[in-house]
Scaffold this motif. Structure first.
Motif, PDB file in Angstrom:
ATOM      1  N   THR A   3     -18.849   6.765  63.068  1.00  0.00           N
ATOM      2  CA  THR A   3     -17.498   6.937  63.483  1.00  0.00           C
ATOM      3  C   THR A   3     -17.164   8.343  63.451  1.00  0.00           C
ATOM      4  O   THR A   3     -16.981   8.753  62.202  1.00  0.00           O
ATOM      5  CB  THR A   3     -16.564   6.024  62.840  1.00  0.00           C
ATOM      6  OG1 THR A   3     -17.145   4.544  63.076  1.00  0.00           O
ATOM      7  CG2 THR A   3     -15.247   6.048  63.593  1.00  0.00           C
ATOM      8  N   THR A   4     -16.639   9.033  64.498  1.00  0.00           N
ATOM      9  CA  THR A   4     -15.953  10.194  64.252  1.00  0.00           C
ATOM     10  C   THR A   4     -14.566   9.992  64.975  1.00  0.00           C
ATOM     11  O   THR A   4     -14.222   9.269  66.155  1.00  0.00           O
ATOM     12  CB  THR A   4     -16.841  11.176  65.114  1.00  0.00           C
ATOM     13  OG1 THR A   4     -16.586  10.934  66.430  1.00  0.00           O
ATOM     14  CG2 THR A   4     -18.114  11.464  64.719  1.00  0.00           C
ATOM     15  N   ILE A   5     -13.439  10.372  64.207  1.00  0.00           N
ATOM     16  CA  ILE A   5     -12.034  10.540  64.598  1.00  0.00           C
ATOM     17  C   ILE A   5     -11.522  11.981  64.729  1.00  0.00           C
ATOM     18  O   ILE A   5     -11.670  12.726  63.733  1.00  0.00           O
ATOM     19  CB  ILE A   5     -11.580   9.682  63.578  1.00  0.00           C
ATOM     20  CG1 ILE A   5     -12.107   8.415  63.551  1.00  0.00           C
ATOM     21  CG2 ILE A   5      -9.824   9.626  64.011  1.00  0.00           C
ATOM     22  CD1 ILE A   5     -11.133   7.246  62.728  1.00  0.00           C
ATOM     23  N   GLU A   6     -10.964  12.118  65.524  1.00  0.00           N
ATOM     24  CA  GLU A   6     -10.274  13.759  65.657  1.00  0.00           C
ATOM     25  C   GLU A   6      -8.788  13.587  66.172  1.00  0.00           C
ATOM     26  O   GLU A   6      -8.579  12.644  67.059  1.00  0.00           O
ATOM     27  CB  GLU A   6     -11.096  14.362  66.804  1.00  0.00           C
ATOM     28  CG  GLU A   6     -12.572  14.711  66.541  1.00  0.00           C
ATOM     29  CD  GLU A   6     -13.177  15.455  67.833  1.00  0.00           C
ATOM     30  OE1 GLU A   6     -12.848  16.619  68.201  1.00  0.00           O
ATOM     31  OE2 GLU A   6     -13.945  14.623  68.543  1.00  0.00           O
ATOM     32  N   ALA A   7      -8.129  14.429  65.653  1.00  0.00           N
ATOM     33  CA  ALA A   7      -6.669  14.639  66.175  1.00  0.00           C
ATOM     34  C   ALA A   7      -6.734  15.557  67.031  1.00  0.00           C
ATOM     35  O   ALA A   7      -7.083  16.899  66.825  1.00  0.00           O
ATOM     36  CB  ALA A   7      -5.799  14.850  64.971  1.00  0.00           C
ATOM     37  N   VAL A   8      -6.222  15.138  68.495  1.00  0.00           N
ATOM     38  CA  VAL A   8      -6.281  16.112  69.526  1.00  0.00           C
ATOM     39  C   VAL A   8      -4.964  16.598  69.872  1.00  0.00           C
ATOM     40  O   VAL A   8      -3.944  15.768  70.175  1.00  0.00           O
ATOM     41  CB  VAL A   8      -6.918  15.486  70.844  1.00  0.00           C
ATOM     42  CG1 VAL A   8      -6.921  16.297  72.013  1.00  0.00           C
ATOM     43  CG2 VAL A   8      -8.141  14.735  70.437  1.00  0.00           C
ATOM     44  N   PRO A   9      -4.704  18.112  69.748  1.00  0.00           N
ATOM     45  CA  PRO A   9      -3.328  18.575  70.028  1.00  0.00           C
ATOM     46  C   PRO A   9      -2.885  18.154  71.521  1.00  0.00           C
ATOM     47  O   PRO A   9      -3.517  18.094  72.514  1.00  0.00           O
ATOM     48  CB  PRO A   9      -3.549  19.956  69.813  1.00  0.00           C
ATOM     49  CG  PRO A   9      -4.711  20.082  69.023  1.00  0.00           C
ATOM     50  CD  PRO A   9      -5.695  18.964  69.395  1.00  0.00           C
ATOM     51  N   THR A  10      -1.678  17.875  71.742  1.00  0.00           N
ATOM     52  CA  THR A  10      -1.125  17.587  72.860  1.00  0.00           C
ATOM     53  C   THR A  10      -0.171  18.721  73.154  1.00  0.00           C
ATOM     54  O   THR A  10       0.571  19.372  72.323  1.00  0.00           O
ATOM     55  CB  THR A  10      -0.006  16.179  72.937  1.00  0.00           C
ATOM     56  OG1 THR A  10       0.910  16.441  71.737  1.00  0.00           O
ATOM     57  CG2 THR A  10      -1.076  15.015  72.431  1.00  0.00           C
ATOM     58  N   PRO A  11       0.442  18.907  74.316  1.00  0.00           N
ATOM     59  CA  PRO A  11       1.316  19.838  74.917  1.00  0.00           C
ATOM     60  C   PRO A  11       2.687  19.959  74.142  1.00  0.00           C
ATOM     61  O   PRO A  11       3.067  20.990  74.081  1.00  0.00           O
ATOM     62  CB  PRO A  11       1.409  19.805  76.466  1.00  0.00           C
ATOM     63  CG  PRO A  11       0.144  18.934  76.899  1.00  0.00           C
ATOM     64  CD  PRO A  11      -0.031  18.156  75.512  1.00  0.00           C
ATOM     65  N   ASP A  12       3.096  18.795  73.838  1.00  0.00           N
ATOM     66  CA  ASP A  12       4.416  18.740  73.140  1.00  0.00           C
ATOM     67  C   ASP A  12       4.282  19.008  71.577  1.00  0.00           C
ATOM     68  O   ASP A  12       5.347  18.545  70.696  1.00  0.00           O
ATOM     69  CB  ASP A  12       5.134  17.386  73.439  1.00  0.00           C
ATOM     70  CG  ASP A  12       4.212  16.299  72.855  1.00  0.00           C
ATOM     71  OD1 ASP A  12       3.137  16.621  72.156  1.00  0.00           O
ATOM     72  OD2 ASP A  12       4.763  15.155  73.242  1.00  0.00           O
ATOM     73  N   GLY A  13       3.186  19.325  71.138  1.00  0.00           N
ATOM     74  CA  GLY A  13       2.931  19.678  69.712  1.00  0.00           C
ATOM     75  C   GLY A  13       2.686  18.506  69.100  1.00  0.00           C
ATOM     76  O   GLY A  13       2.299  18.675  67.619  1.00  0.00           O
ATOM     77  N   ASP A  14       2.398  17.313  69.526  1.00  0.00           N
ATOM     78  CA  ASP A  14       1.903  15.999  68.729  1.00  0.00           C
ATOM     79  C   ASP A  14       0.421  16.063  68.753  1.00  0.00           C
ATOM     80  O   ASP A  14      -0.284  16.976  69.247  1.00  0.00           O
ATOM     81  CB  ASP A  14       2.508  14.991  69.498  1.00  0.00           C
ATOM     82  CG  ASP A  14       2.804  13.916  68.268  1.00  0.00           C
ATOM     83  OD1 ASP A  14       2.243  13.789  67.232  1.00  0.00           O
ATOM     84  OD2 ASP A  14       3.437  12.798  68.610  1.00  0.00           O
TER      85      ASP A  14
END
Length: 461
Positions: A372-383
């Protein structure tokens, strides 16, 4: 909408004989007080169904709404599953009504297992079957049956399904497909063992072996052969397509025929087949060869969960979940020397699927190998959204043969739209493997934020 649907009206009539008044315990009031009070009669089946279909009530609230009348809750929930399955257009909407709700047809059941599933029969062990929905898989909405005795497993997975539904669902890929069997041949000496390896792995040998193998089966097809040596012992690993069957018997029959002919070659005189399985297959045991080379279906799945759903549905923070996955599922599993155990608990969902759908539960061992791989993906609003992917190289399953013909298990397969043989052969079994993988992703969603802080063990077991 309900009144205008003949299918739902017909199903509701099946439930009416079982409707009963809610029991209210410990209520002691005078007749006058009772007449002045709000009526305590329970809602009708039609009213409950309307609330479920409109989304104003969750299906897990049925028992509470009916004052603990668990049997009636089961029957109304079956009606709901039939209705939403008809709306989704996946599988047989009426299949859920084929699941035993009180007792099985004894003569039919015991006759069906005779000579196929069990010997010395003395009875059966009932297992509860629950559902999760909607699970979005490659653009389809599924109602998924799971058989388990582990409380909270379905509730957790259902929350994961809600989080998936907040995004674009799960996308899956079938990366490989081939059941393996590896007989062990004892050669005269190392030189002969090496000659056997060269003989089987010669580039122009495969078509000849394929013709011999195909003569033993309508659906089986030999895909390739690799040989590993341990001194004078040769382990010949055959990889075969098996249609919609899990295929162990099919492969064993074909492999035995191929080897019988091969060992008549003059250069292999004196070599002896001493085991149709040499444990290099590898069946029902954790093994690096399955993890690296694959066995059965090699499937992968991916989903992106919006940050809002991570917080509101899973009560978690994307960055902390991604951090925990590295520390636990990757580093911790590596420290433990795990083979294919780079996950939280893939075996939970694989076992629940296998039990519900008539698979061999012992093959959960290799089928649960997963990273299992989990990544936090940046969003345009900084989240940060959360990207989760699971890869499983050795899911062993089928939709024909074994326990898939038993009435209850066949009903579960029909709910998923994968019962029996497909055209082209193999598509139903491949779809079942994809769905098992998606359910694993759904379970990964239930990671409360306090787990990442180290205060709860729910994500750790």
């Amino acid at each position: 909408e309900f009144a205008g649907n003949p299918m739902l009206r017909s199903s509701l009539r099946l439930l009416q004989p079982f409707a009963r008044t809610t029991r209210v315990h410990g209520l002691h009031t005078s007749a006058a007080a009772r007449s002045a009070a709000e009526p305590l009669s329970p809602p009708s089946d039609a009213e409950l169904l309307d609330r479920l279909l409109s989304g104003s009530m969750s299906q897990h609230r049925l028992e509470a709404e009916l004052g603990g009348d668990a049997e009636r809750a089961v029957r109304v929930r079956r009606l709901y599953v039939e209705a939403v399955s008809a709306q989704d257009g996946v599988g047989d909407p009426a299949a859920v009504l084929s699941l035993p709700v009180e007792e099985v047809d004894g003569p039919e059941f015991y006759s069906s297992v005779l000579g196929t599933n069990c010997e010395n029969v003395v009875g059966f062990v009932p297992l509860p079957v629950g559902v999760i929905r909607p699970l979005l898989l490659d653009g389809r909405r599924l109602t998924v049956p799971l058989a388990t005795t582990e409380g909270a497993l379905i509730a957790s997975t259902n929350r994961g399904a809600r989080a998936i539904a907040a995004g674009e669902g799960v996308r899956t890929e079938l990366l490989g497909d081939g059941m393996t069997r590896a007989p062990v041949v004892e050669c005269v000496d190392l030189r002969q063992a090496a000659a056997l390896k060269r003989w089987f792995e010669a580039p122009d040998r495969l078509p000849e072996l394929q013709r011999t193998f195909s003569a033993t089966s309508r659906f089986g097809q030999l895909l390739g052969v690799k040989v590993a040596l341990a001194g004078r012992h040769a382990f010949v690993r055959f990889r075969c397509a098996t249609g919609d069957a899990m295929g162990m018997n099919m492969v064993g029959k074909g492999v035995n025929t191929v080897l019988a002919e091969a060992l008549e070659t003059p250069a292999l005189e004196g070599a002896e087949l001493i085991g149709l399985s040499g444990n290099y297959c590898t069946d029902k045991k954790p093994a690096a060869v399955n993890w690296i080379e694959g066995r059965g279906k090699h499937v992968a799945a991916e989903a992106v969960i919006p940050a809002k759903a991570v917080r509101e549905v899973l009560k978690a923070e994307p960055l902390r979940i991604a951090r925990l996955n590295v520390a636990k599922n990757l580093l911790g599993s590596a420290l433990a020397g795990s083979i294919g155990g780079f996950n939280a608990h893939a075996s939970n969902l694989v076992t629940a699927v296998f039990l519900a759908c008539g698979q061999d539960p012992a093959q959960n061992v290799e089928s649960s190998q997963c990273i299992t791989t989990i990544e936090a993906v940046p969003t345009p609003d900084g989240d940060h959204d959360l990207r989760i992917a699971c890869t499983m190289p050795s899911v062993e399953c089928g939709t024909v043969g074994g326990g898939t013909a038993l009435p209850a298990q066949a009903a579960c397969l029909r709910m998923l739209g994968v019962a029996g043989a497909a055209d082209p052969p193999g598509e139903n079994a491949a779809q079942l493997a994809r769905e098992a993988k998606e359910r694993k992703i759904a379970l990964m969603r239930q990671i409360p934020d306090d787990v990442a802080a180290g205060t709860v063990d729910d994500f750790m077991y």
